[in-house]
Scaffold this motif. Structure first.
Motif, PDB file in Angstrom:
ATOM      1  N   VAL A   1      -0.026   8.650  -3.273  1.00 36.71           N
ATOM      2  CA  VAL A   1       0.309   9.702  -4.058  1.00 36.71           C
ATOM      3  C   VAL A   1       1.665  10.199  -4.002  1.00 36.71           C
ATOM      4  N   GLU A   2       1.979  10.629  -3.003  1.00 34.55           N
ATOM      5  CA  GLU A   2       3.482  11.041  -2.542  1.00 34.55           C
ATOM      6  C   GLU A   2       4.567   9.990  -3.136  1.00 34.55           C
ATOM      7  N   SER A   3       4.447   8.849  -2.532  1.00 33.19           N
ATOM      8  CA  SER A   3       5.528   8.093  -2.739  1.00 33.19           C
ATOM      9  C   SER A   3       5.503   7.303  -4.235  1.00 33.19           C
ATOM     10  N   CYS A   4       4.263   6.907  -4.798  1.00 40.72           N
ATOM     11  CA  CYS A   4       4.484   6.446  -6.148  1.00 40.72           C
ATOM     12  C   CYS A   4       3.981   7.428  -7.332  1.00 40.72           C
ATOM     13  N   PHE A   5       2.908   8.243  -7.106  1.00 37.32           N
ATOM     14  CA  PHE A   5       2.334   9.100  -8.165  1.00 37.32           C
ATOM     15  C   PHE A   5       3.231  10.125  -8.630  1.00 37.32           C
ATOM     16  N   ALA A   6       3.763  10.873  -7.774  1.00 35.55           N
ATOM     17  CA  ALA A   6       4.545  12.083  -7.750  1.00 35.55           C
ATOM     18  C   ALA A   6       5.097  12.282  -9.168  1.00 35.55           C
ATOM     19  N   PRO A   7       6.048  11.231  -9.431  1.00 34.11           N
ATOM     20  CA  PRO A   7       7.072  11.267 -10.724  1.00 34.11           C
ATOM     21  C   PRO A   7       6.124  11.663 -12.094  1.00 34.11           C
ATOM     22  N   PHE A   8       4.917  11.195 -12.138  1.00 29.78           N
ATOM     23  CA  PHE A   8       4.178  11.166 -13.299  1.00 29.78           C
ATOM     24  C   PHE A   8       3.234  12.308 -13.382  1.00 29.78           C
ATOM     25  N   ALA A   9       3.472  13.315 -12.309  1.00 34.03           N
ATOM     26  CA  ALA A   9       2.646  14.766 -12.439  1.00 34.03           C
ATOM     27  C   ALA A   9       2.763  15.446 -13.642  1.00 34.03           C
ATOM     28  N   GLY A  10       1.799  15.838 -14.233  1.00 33.03           N
ATOM     29  CA  GLY A  10       2.136  16.510 -15.492  1.00 33.03           C
ATOM     30  C   GLY A  10       2.091  15.662 -16.850  1.00 33.03           C
ATOM     31  N   LYS A  11       2.203  14.425 -16.525  1.00 31.54           N
ATOM     32  CA  LYS A  11       2.215  13.289 -17.606  1.00 31.54           C
ATOM     33  C   LYS A  11       0.664  12.741 -17.627  1.00 31.54           C
ATOM     34  N   THR A  12       0.287  12.519 -16.383  1.00 38.19           N
ATOM     35  CA  THR A  12      -0.945  11.746 -16.429  1.00 38.19           C
ATOM     36  C   THR A  12      -1.830  12.348 -15.352  1.00 38.19           C
ATOM     37  N   SER A  13      -3.056  12.401 -15.403  1.00 36.71           N
ATOM     38  CA  SER A  13      -3.890  12.941 -14.377  1.00 36.71           C
ATOM     39  C   SER A  13      -3.811  12.151 -12.938  1.00 36.71           C
ATOM     40  N   LEU A  14      -3.946  12.823 -11.943  1.00 36.07           N
ATOM     41  CA  LEU A  14      -4.310  12.203 -10.653  1.00 36.07           C
ATOM     42  C   LEU A  14      -5.740  12.034 -10.364  1.00 36.07           C
ATOM     43  N   VAL A  15      -6.277  10.895 -10.310  1.00 36.21           N
ATOM     44  CA  VAL A  15      -7.724  10.791  -9.808  1.00 36.21           C
ATOM     45  C   VAL A  15      -7.708  10.284  -8.173  1.00 36.21           C
ATOM     46  N   LEU A  16      -7.916  11.110  -7.258  1.00 36.25           N
ATOM     47  CA  LEU A  16      -7.881  10.619  -5.990  1.00 36.25           C
ATOM     48  C   LEU A  16      -9.100   9.971  -5.623  1.00 36.25           C
ATOM     49  N   LYS A  17      -8.753   8.449  -5.112  1.00 30.38           N
ATOM     50  CA  LYS A  17      -9.728   7.658  -4.536  1.00 30.38           C
ATOM     51  C   LYS A  17     -10.269   8.171  -3.289  1.00 30.38           C
ATOM     52  N   CYS A  18     -11.279   8.463  -2.815  1.00 27.32           N
ATOM     53  CA  CYS A  18     -11.793   9.152  -1.691  1.00 27.32           C
ATOM     54  C   CYS A  18     -12.848   8.374  -0.594  1.00 27.32           C
ATOM     55  N   SER A  19     -12.881   7.175  -1.232  1.00 32.13           N
ATOM     56  CA  SER A  19     -13.599   5.857  -0.389  1.00 32.13           C
ATOM     57  C   SER A  19     -12.908   4.783  -0.636  1.00 32.13           C
ATOM     58  N   THR A  20     -13.476   3.710   0.093  1.00 29.37           N
ATOM     59  CA  THR A  20     -13.244   2.366  -0.191  1.00 29.37           C
ATOM     60  C   THR A  20     -14.154   1.131   0.374  1.00 29.37           C
ATOM     61  N   PHE A  21     -14.287   0.056  -0.174  1.00 36.27           N
ATOM     62  CA  PHE A  21     -15.172  -1.070   0.544  1.00 36.27           C
ATOM     63  C   PHE A  21     -14.197  -1.761   1.088  1.00 36.27           C
ATOM     64  N   SER A  22     -14.231  -2.768   1.640  1.00 41.72           N
ATOM     65  CA  SER A  22     -13.538  -3.766   2.103  1.00 41.72           C
ATOM     66  C   SER A  22     -13.528  -5.375   1.788  1.00 41.72           C
ATOM     67  N   PRO A  23     -12.776  -6.079   1.929  1.00 45.93           N
ATOM     68  CA  PRO A  23     -13.045  -7.554   1.810  1.00 45.93           C
ATOM     69  C   PRO A  23     -14.049  -8.029   2.572  1.00 45.93           C
ATOM     70  N   TRP A  24     -14.264  -7.684   3.819  1.00 47.82           N
ATOM     71  CA  TRP A  24     -15.295  -8.033   4.582  1.00 47.82           C
ATOM     72  C   TRP A  24     -16.705  -7.382   4.546  1.00 47.82           C
ATOM     73  N   GLN A  25     -16.600  -6.215   3.952  1.00 45.57           N
ATOM     74  CA  GLN A  25     -17.837  -5.372   3.832  1.00 45.57           C
ATOM     75  C   GLN A  25     -17.841  -4.886   2.170  1.00 45.57           C
ATOM     76  N   PRO A  26     -17.841  -5.783   1.342  1.00 44.23           N
ATOM     77  CA  PRO A  26     -17.859  -5.403  -0.022  1.00 44.23           C
ATOM     78  C   PRO A  26     -18.777  -4.382  -0.606  1.00 44.23           C
ATOM     79  N   ASN A  27     -20.003  -4.383   0.220  1.00 45.41           N
ATOM     80  CA  ASN A  27     -20.949  -3.564  -0.238  1.00 45.41           C
ATOM     81  C   ASN A  27     -21.253  -2.223   0.313  1.00 45.41           C
ATOM     82  N   TYR A  28     -20.149  -1.773   1.155  1.00 39.40           N
ATOM     83  CA  TYR A  28     -20.129  -0.550   1.822  1.00 39.40           C
ATOM     84  C   TYR A  28     -19.110   0.408   1.455  1.00 39.40           C
TER      85      TYR A  28
END
Ligand SMILES: O=C(CO)COP(=O)(O)O
Length: 272
Positions: free
Chosen positions: A62-89
């Motif tokens: 967010v800080e490194s890549c998204f910050a310049p676009f604040a106010g132009k597009t909304s931030l949707v913060l992704k708060c979880s992830t699955f992984s290549p080794w556990q794609p269903n969790y």
């Protein structure tokens, strides 16, 4: 509960016509290395230049890549992830509070249903919604029926998708993202099963851009609220053109043919 804050954030996110055009760049951690997603700042720049309603992204970027676009597009913060080794969790990787601190207009959490660990994943989603409600933060849940109890042959069955979007409504989610079931008739039954807004993921590497435009139109025609595409957008040679073409369909009620023409004009690439 701060309903007012939720209303203001949703108003910012869905500022056009109550529909959502967001682009997700959260796939590297979930699916592994994609060469196209590796120059992440360039990709975020190209996506944001198309004017999406939101970008779904993990906290460290967010800080490194998204910050310049604040106010132009909304931030949707992704708060979880699955992984290549556990794609269903989907593991919880941050909190709603972090979304508040970062200025997010929504937080998103993945939830895979139909598997042995569904009880744990829906408990996580239920608690996440409760935390979000205390901050007036909208929740977008990425709910996919692909757990280990669902046979491969049934993974696109509309009933499982209807179950997924209904579960989202019952847990208080604002917007559910799931897969398109392949045709407008079956997807209209999915939409009819829930009280939340429903958007669809792209679901593949996105080489057939015309089918992405058609899917978007079909989803809207049966009452869907829009899309959150990832690979269809950033895997394309011109993410800006894809976002503009999708916006023409989603926010201007444009046809697939008009979107294809716009895309061709912006990229000088003939599509068929
Ligand atoms: O929202 C998404 C991932 O979080 C959608 O990604 P894809 O369109 O690449 O399936």
């Amino acid at each position: 509960m701060s309903f007012f804050g939720k209303k203001i954030r949703l108003q910012r996110l869905l500022s056009g016509n109550g529909r959502l055009l967001s682009v997700a760049v959260d796939q590297a951690m979930a699916r592994g290395i994609f060469e196209e997603l590796m120059p992440i700042q360039r990709k975020v720049d190209e996506i944001a230049s198309g004017g999406p309603d939101g970008i779904t992204i993990h906290k460290g970027l967010v800080e490194s890549c998204f910050a310049p676009f604040a106010g132009k597009t909304s931030l949707v913060l992704k708060c979880s992830t699955f992984s290549p080794w556990q794609p269903n969790y989907d593991a919880w990787v941050t909190s709603v509070l972090e979304g508040v601190r970062m200025g997010a207009d929504a937080v998103s959490l993945g939830c895979i249903v139909g598997g042995d660990d569904q009880p744990e994943q829906i408990r996580n989603l239920g608690e996440f919604v409760a935390e979000a409600n205390t901050f007036g933060m909208p929740v977008i849940a990425h709910i996919y029926p692909r757990g280990n109890k669902i046979p491969e042959s049934e993974k696109m069955d509309w009933r499982h998708h209807a179950y997924a979007v209904r579960l989202g409504a019952e847990l208080g989610v604002d917007i559910v993202k799931t897969h398109y079931t392949g045709d407008p008739q079956s997807f209209s039954k999915v939409i009819a099963s829930t009280t939340c807004k429903v958007v669809v993921a792209g679901g593949d590497t996105g080489n057939d851009i015309l089918s992405a435009f058609q899917m978007t139109k079909d989803v809207l025609d049966v009452g869907g609220a829009g899309i959150t595409f990832g690979r269809f957008v950033w895997n394309n040679q011109n993410p800006t053109a894809v976002v503009r073409a999708l916006s023409h369909i989603i926010h201007k009620d444009g046809s697939v043919q008009e979107a294809a023409q716009l895309y061709e004009d912006l990229t000088k690439t003939k599509i068929s």
